[in-house]
Design a protein around this motif. Structure first.
Motif, PDB file in Angstrom:
ATOM      1  N   GLU A 319     -55.437   8.016 -32.621  1.00  0.00           N
ATOM      2  CA  GLU A 319     -55.633   9.339 -33.198  1.00  0.00           C
ATOM      3  C   GLU A 319     -55.818  10.418 -32.135  1.00  0.00           C
ATOM      4  OE1 GLU A 319     -56.102   6.285 -36.061  1.00  0.00           O
ATOM      5  OE2 GLU A 319     -57.114   6.552 -34.124  1.00  0.00           O
ATOM      6  N   GLU A 320     -56.028  10.035 -30.881  1.00  0.00           N
ATOM      7  CA  GLU A 320     -56.226  10.999 -29.801  1.00  0.00           C
ATOM      8  C   GLU A 320     -55.052  10.996 -28.821  1.00  0.00           C
ATOM      9  OE1 GLU A 320     -60.027  10.438 -27.938  1.00  0.00           O
ATOM     10  OE2 GLU A 320     -61.112  10.427 -29.856  1.00  0.00           O
ATOM     11  N   LEU A 321     -53.853  10.709 -29.320  1.00  0.00           N
ATOM     12  CA  LEU A 321     -52.697  10.633 -28.441  1.00  0.00           C
ATOM     13  C   LEU A 321     -52.395  11.974 -27.779  1.00  0.00           C
ATOM     14  CD1 LEU A 321     -49.602   8.462 -29.097  1.00  0.00           C
ATOM     15  CD2 LEU A 321     -49.335  10.665 -27.986  1.00  0.00           C
ATOM     16  N   HIS A 322     -52.580  13.067 -28.493  1.00  0.00           N
ATOM     17  CA  HIS A 322     -52.379  14.379 -27.871  1.00  0.00           C
ATOM     18  C   HIS A 322     -53.275  14.550 -26.643  1.00  0.00           C
ATOM     19  CE1 HIS A 322     -50.499  15.423 -31.762  1.00  0.00           C
ATOM     20  NE2 HIS A 322     -49.894  16.390 -31.097  1.00  0.00           N
ATOM     21  N   GLU A 323     -54.549  14.148 -26.772  1.00  0.00           N
ATOM     22  CA  GLU A 323     -55.489  14.282 -25.655  1.00  0.00           C
ATOM     23  C   GLU A 323     -55.067  13.391 -24.486  1.00  0.00           C
ATOM     24  OE1 GLU A 323     -56.329  14.031 -28.851  1.00  0.00           O
ATOM     25  OE2 GLU A 323     -57.091  16.078 -29.063  1.00  0.00           O
ATOM     26  N   ALA A 324     -54.549  12.208 -24.803  1.00  0.00           N
ATOM     27  CA  ALA A 324     -54.076  11.305 -23.751  1.00  0.00           C
ATOM     28  C   ALA A 324     -52.925  11.945 -22.974  1.00  0.00           C
ATOM     29  CB  ALA A 324     -53.626   9.982 -24.362  1.00  0.00           C
ATOM     30  N   VAL A 325     -51.987  12.558 -23.684  1.00  0.00           N
ATOM     31  CA  VAL A 325     -50.848  13.211 -23.037  1.00  0.00           C
ATOM     32  C   VAL A 325     -51.322  14.371 -22.179  1.00  0.00           C
ATOM     33  CG1 VAL A 325     -48.750  14.551 -23.441  1.00  0.00           C
ATOM     34  CG2 VAL A 325     -49.185  12.487 -24.781  1.00  0.00           C
ATOM     35  N   ARG A 326     -52.279  15.144 -22.688  1.00  0.00           N
ATOM     36  CA  ARG A 326     -52.777  16.292 -21.920  1.00  0.00           C
ATOM     37  C   ARG A 326     -53.442  15.837 -20.622  1.00  0.00           C
ATOM     38  NH1 ARG A 326     -54.340  18.157 -27.253  1.00  0.00           N
ATOM     39  NH2 ARG A 326     -52.928  19.853 -27.890  1.00  0.00           N
ATOM     40  N   LEU A 327     -54.276  14.796 -20.692  1.00  0.00           N
ATOM     41  CA  LEU A 327     -54.912  14.296 -19.469  1.00  0.00           C
ATOM     42  C   LEU A 327     -53.865  13.771 -18.496  1.00  0.00           C
ATOM     43  CD1 LEU A 327     -57.422  13.543 -17.808  1.00  0.00           C
ATOM     44  CD2 LEU A 327     -57.427  11.324 -18.984  1.00  0.00           C
ATOM     45  N   PHE A 328     -52.915  13.016 -18.993  1.00  0.00           N
ATOM     46  CA  PHE A 328     -51.867  12.462 -18.143  1.00  0.00           C
ATOM     47  C   PHE A 328     -51.096  13.577 -17.446  1.00  0.00           C
ATOM     48  CE2 PHE A 328     -47.661   9.990 -18.037  1.00  0.00           C
ATOM     49  CZ  PHE A 328     -48.003   9.331 -16.873  1.00  0.00           C
ATOM     50  N   SER A 329     -50.904  14.694 -18.136  1.00  0.00           N
ATOM     51  CA  SER A 329     -50.150  15.817 -17.578  1.00  0.00           C
ATOM     52  C   SER A 329     -50.836  16.459 -16.381  1.00  0.00           C
ATOM     53  CB  SER A 329     -49.924  16.889 -18.652  1.00  0.00           C
ATOM     54  OG  SER A 329     -49.170  16.390 -19.726  1.00  0.00           O
ATOM     55  N   THR A 330     -52.145  16.292 -16.265  1.00  0.00           N
ATOM     56  CA  THR A 330     -52.880  16.951 -15.185  1.00  0.00           C
ATOM     57  C   THR A 330     -52.637  16.309 -13.829  1.00  0.00           C
ATOM     58  OG1 THR A 330     -54.879  15.563 -15.414  1.00  0.00           O
ATOM     59  CG2 THR A 330     -54.711  17.533 -16.815  1.00  0.00           C
ATOM     60  N   GLY A 331     -52.179  15.053 -13.810  1.00  0.00           N
ATOM     61  CA  GLY A 331     -52.025  14.343 -12.542  1.00  0.00           C
ATOM     62  C   GLY A 331     -53.330  13.800 -12.001  1.00  0.00           C
ATOM     63  N   ALA A 332     -54.410  13.912 -12.770  1.00  0.00           N
ATOM     64  CA  ALA A 332     -55.720  13.455 -12.310  1.00  0.00           C
ATOM     65  C   ALA A 332     -55.982  11.994 -12.635  1.00  0.00           C
ATOM     66  CB  ALA A 332     -56.812  14.317 -12.931  1.00  0.00           C
ATOM     67  N   THR A 333     -55.065  11.346 -13.341  1.00  0.00           N
ATOM     68  CA  THR A 333     -55.285   9.965 -13.755  1.00  0.00           C
ATOM     69  C   THR A 333     -54.943   8.982 -12.633  1.00  0.00           C
ATOM     70  OG1 THR A 333     -53.040   9.810 -14.668  1.00  0.00           O
ATOM     71  CG2 THR A 333     -54.788  10.549 -16.158  1.00  0.00           C
ATOM     72  N   VAL A 334     -55.456   7.767 -12.790  1.00  0.00           N
ATOM     73  CA  VAL A 334     -55.087   6.682 -11.878  1.00  0.00           C
ATOM     74  C   VAL A 334     -54.591   5.502 -12.716  1.00  0.00           C
ATOM     75  CG1 VAL A 334     -56.720   7.354 -10.083  1.00  0.00           C
ATOM     76  CG2 VAL A 334     -57.446   5.748 -11.843  1.00  0.00           C
ATOM     77  N   GLY A 335     -53.696   4.717 -12.133  1.00  0.00           N
ATOM     78  CA  GLY A 335     -53.148   3.602 -12.887  1.00  0.00           C
ATOM     79  C   GLY A 335     -52.424   4.092 -14.130  1.00  0.00           C
ATOM     80  N   LYS A 336     -52.448   3.274 -15.160  1.00  0.00           N
ATOM     81  CA  LYS A 336     -51.715   3.573 -16.392  1.00  0.00           C
ATOM     82  C   LYS A 336     -52.620   4.182 -17.445  1.00  0.00           C
ATOM     83  CE  LYS A 336     -47.827   2.962 -18.802  1.00  0.00           C
ATOM     84  NZ  LYS A 336     -46.512   3.400 -18.366  1.00  0.00           N
ATOM     85  N   VAL A 337     -52.078   5.148 -18.179  1.00  0.00           N
ATOM     86  CA  VAL A 337     -52.746   5.705 -19.342  1.00  0.00           C
ATOM     87  C   VAL A 337     -52.176   4.991 -20.577  1.00  0.00           C
ATOM     88  CG1 VAL A 337     -53.240   7.760 -20.709  1.00  0.00           C
ATOM     89  CG2 VAL A 337     -53.061   7.920 -18.217  1.00  0.00           C
ATOM     90  N   VAL A 338     -53.052   4.393 -21.384  1.00  0.00           N
ATOM     91  CA  VAL A 338     -52.635   3.595 -22.531  1.00  0.00           C
ATOM     92  C   VAL A 338     -53.331   4.097 -23.793  1.00  0.00           C
ATOM     93  CG1 VAL A 338     -52.722   1.295 -23.587  1.00  0.00           C
ATOM     94  CG2 VAL A 338     -52.130   1.535 -21.176  1.00  0.00           C
ATOM     95  N   VAL A 339     -52.586   4.161 -24.868  1.00  0.00           N
ATOM     96  CA  VAL A 339     -53.129   4.501 -26.186  1.00  0.00           C
ATOM     97  C   VAL A 339     -53.205   3.220 -27.010  1.00  0.00           C
ATOM     98  CG1 VAL A 339     -52.680   5.758 -28.325  1.00  0.00           C
ATOM     99  CG2 VAL A 339     -52.281   6.859 -26.112  1.00  0.00           C
ATOM    100  N   GLU A 340     -54.386   2.919 -27.540  1.00  0.00           N
ATOM    101  CA  GLU A 340     -54.594   1.691 -28.319  1.00  0.00           C
ATOM    102  C   GLU A 340     -54.570   2.004 -29.801  1.00  0.00           C
ATOM    103  OE1 GLU A 340     -57.094  -1.160 -25.362  1.00  0.00           O
ATOM    104  OE2 GLU A 340     -58.275   0.400 -26.384  1.00  0.00           O
ATOM    105  N   VAL A 341     -53.840   1.186 -30.556  1.00  0.00           N
ATOM    106  CA  VAL A 341     -53.649   1.410 -31.992  1.00  0.00           C
ATOM    107  C   VAL A 341     -54.646   0.556 -32.783  1.00  0.00           C
ATOM    108  CG1 VAL A 341     -51.985   1.336 -33.879  1.00  0.00           C
ATOM    109  CG2 VAL A 341     -51.197   1.816 -31.543  1.00  0.00           C
TER     110      VAL A 341
END
Length: 341
Positions: A319-341
């Protein structure tokens, strides 16, 4: 059996705000297809570029983003032979992954390795194939070579380092923040650069010392790309598979900025390449999706290398996939960003 699914669908590319969670009917299951109850979804920069309409392979009109996922087989078609209901799998798709249920031909599904979580399965295929294809079929990585890996703390970068180490490579990781250094150390990088686009050439020379730069995995574009190419040794190979400079954190692309970046994009003269004996290659992973036999061949070769499960750095609920995409877009993440269903 399930006849509907939830999916994040855009009416057309152009803005993250157009991506809506909808309920829709599932098509009839084909004889060679399996229906997968998706448990985890891996995010990729290609997803973001597709959502914002900056990716040449983006479908026209309405579409569901997403290239990789993992889950459990819920139903199989009459001609499916490799899987049965209840099997745990991961897979790739030419878009369509942002959903809780997906139907795919079995040639695009792989058995989830023993002991791996669904999140690790969803973090694996696109990025490990990107790293492997760049390093081996294209760059022809040789034993003991020196390799520069841009976006070194991301999913591709971490797997590329592990793959390069199977050939005894000396690896230099390029990152955008010193907060990622500890991860590079733990993953066995030999050296690292906290990237400064104005001084990157000197940073790279300092990191190389007396070594020659044999291979560069390039994701940045712009001046950093040109400085890297200038530092390649004779017979050096640069492999480009992204351009982070076009990325922005807003819902939609800044078209004026993107147009300027396109106009000022790097331009490398083939005649100068013959003089300096350097090579530039580029690829889009859709190429492998359309050649499933190569995908399976490469995944088999990767399995024999024993590089382990991918690093999952961030997880979000469906339900927070939009937030996941926004964080990933910042370039501040490490490793993989995963959305769990």
């Amino acid at each position: 059996m399930t006849t509907t699914r939830r999916a994040y669908r855009l009416d057309k590319a152009g803005s993250l705000s157009r991506m809506k969670l909808v309920s829709e009917d599932l098509p009839t299951l084909g004889a060679k297809e399996a229906r997968v109850a998706v448990k985890a979804i891996g995010l990729n920069f290609a997803d973001i570029f597709a959502i914002k309409g900056l990716y040449s392979a983006t479908p026209k009109g309405t579409f569901v983003p997403g290239l990789e996922y993992a889950g459990e087989i819920a139903e199989v078609g009459a001609e499916v032979s490799r899987f049965k209901v209840g099997d745990k799998v991961y897979g790739v798709t030419k878009f369509g992954g942002y959903t809780d249920t997906i139907q795919m031909e079995e040639q695009y599904l792989m058995a989830l390795p023993e002991g791996w979580s669904f999140a690790e399965g969803a973090a694996f295929p696109v990025q490990v194939l990107t790293a492997y294809y760049g390093l081996f079929p294209l760059a022809n990585l040789q034993e003991g070579a020196t390799v520069l890996i841009q976006s070194a703390a991301g999913g591709v970068g971490l797997l590329a380092n592990r793959l390069a180490k199977t050939r005894g490579a000396y690896t230099i990781g390029s990152i955008g923040s010193d907060k990622k250094i500890d991860l590079l150390k733990s993953e066995g990088y030999d050296a690292w650069i906290v990237r400064d686009s104005k001084n990157f050439k000197q940073q790279l020379k300092d990191a190389l010392g007396d070594r020659e730069l044999n291979v560069a995995l390039e994701t940045q574009g712009g001046k950093v790309m040109m400085d890297t190419f200038a530092c390649l040794a004779p017979m050096g190979r640069m492999v480009s598979f992204g351009s982070a400079r076009f990325q922005n954190t807003g819902n939609a692309p800044n078209l004026l900025r993107a147009a300027w970046q396109w106009y000022t994009r790097p331009k490398i003269d083939p005649m100068s390449m013959t003089t300096t004996n350097r090579s530039l290659m580029a690829f889009n992973l859709i190429y492998l999706f359309e050649r499933a036999h190569l995908m399976h061949q490469y995944l088999g070769e990767i399995s024999e290398m024993g590089i382990g499960a991918p690093h999952v750095g961030h997880t979000f609920p469906f339900e927070e996939l939009h937030e996941a995409v926004r964080l990933f877009s910042t370039g501040a993440t490490v490793g993989k960003v995963v959305v769990e269903v």
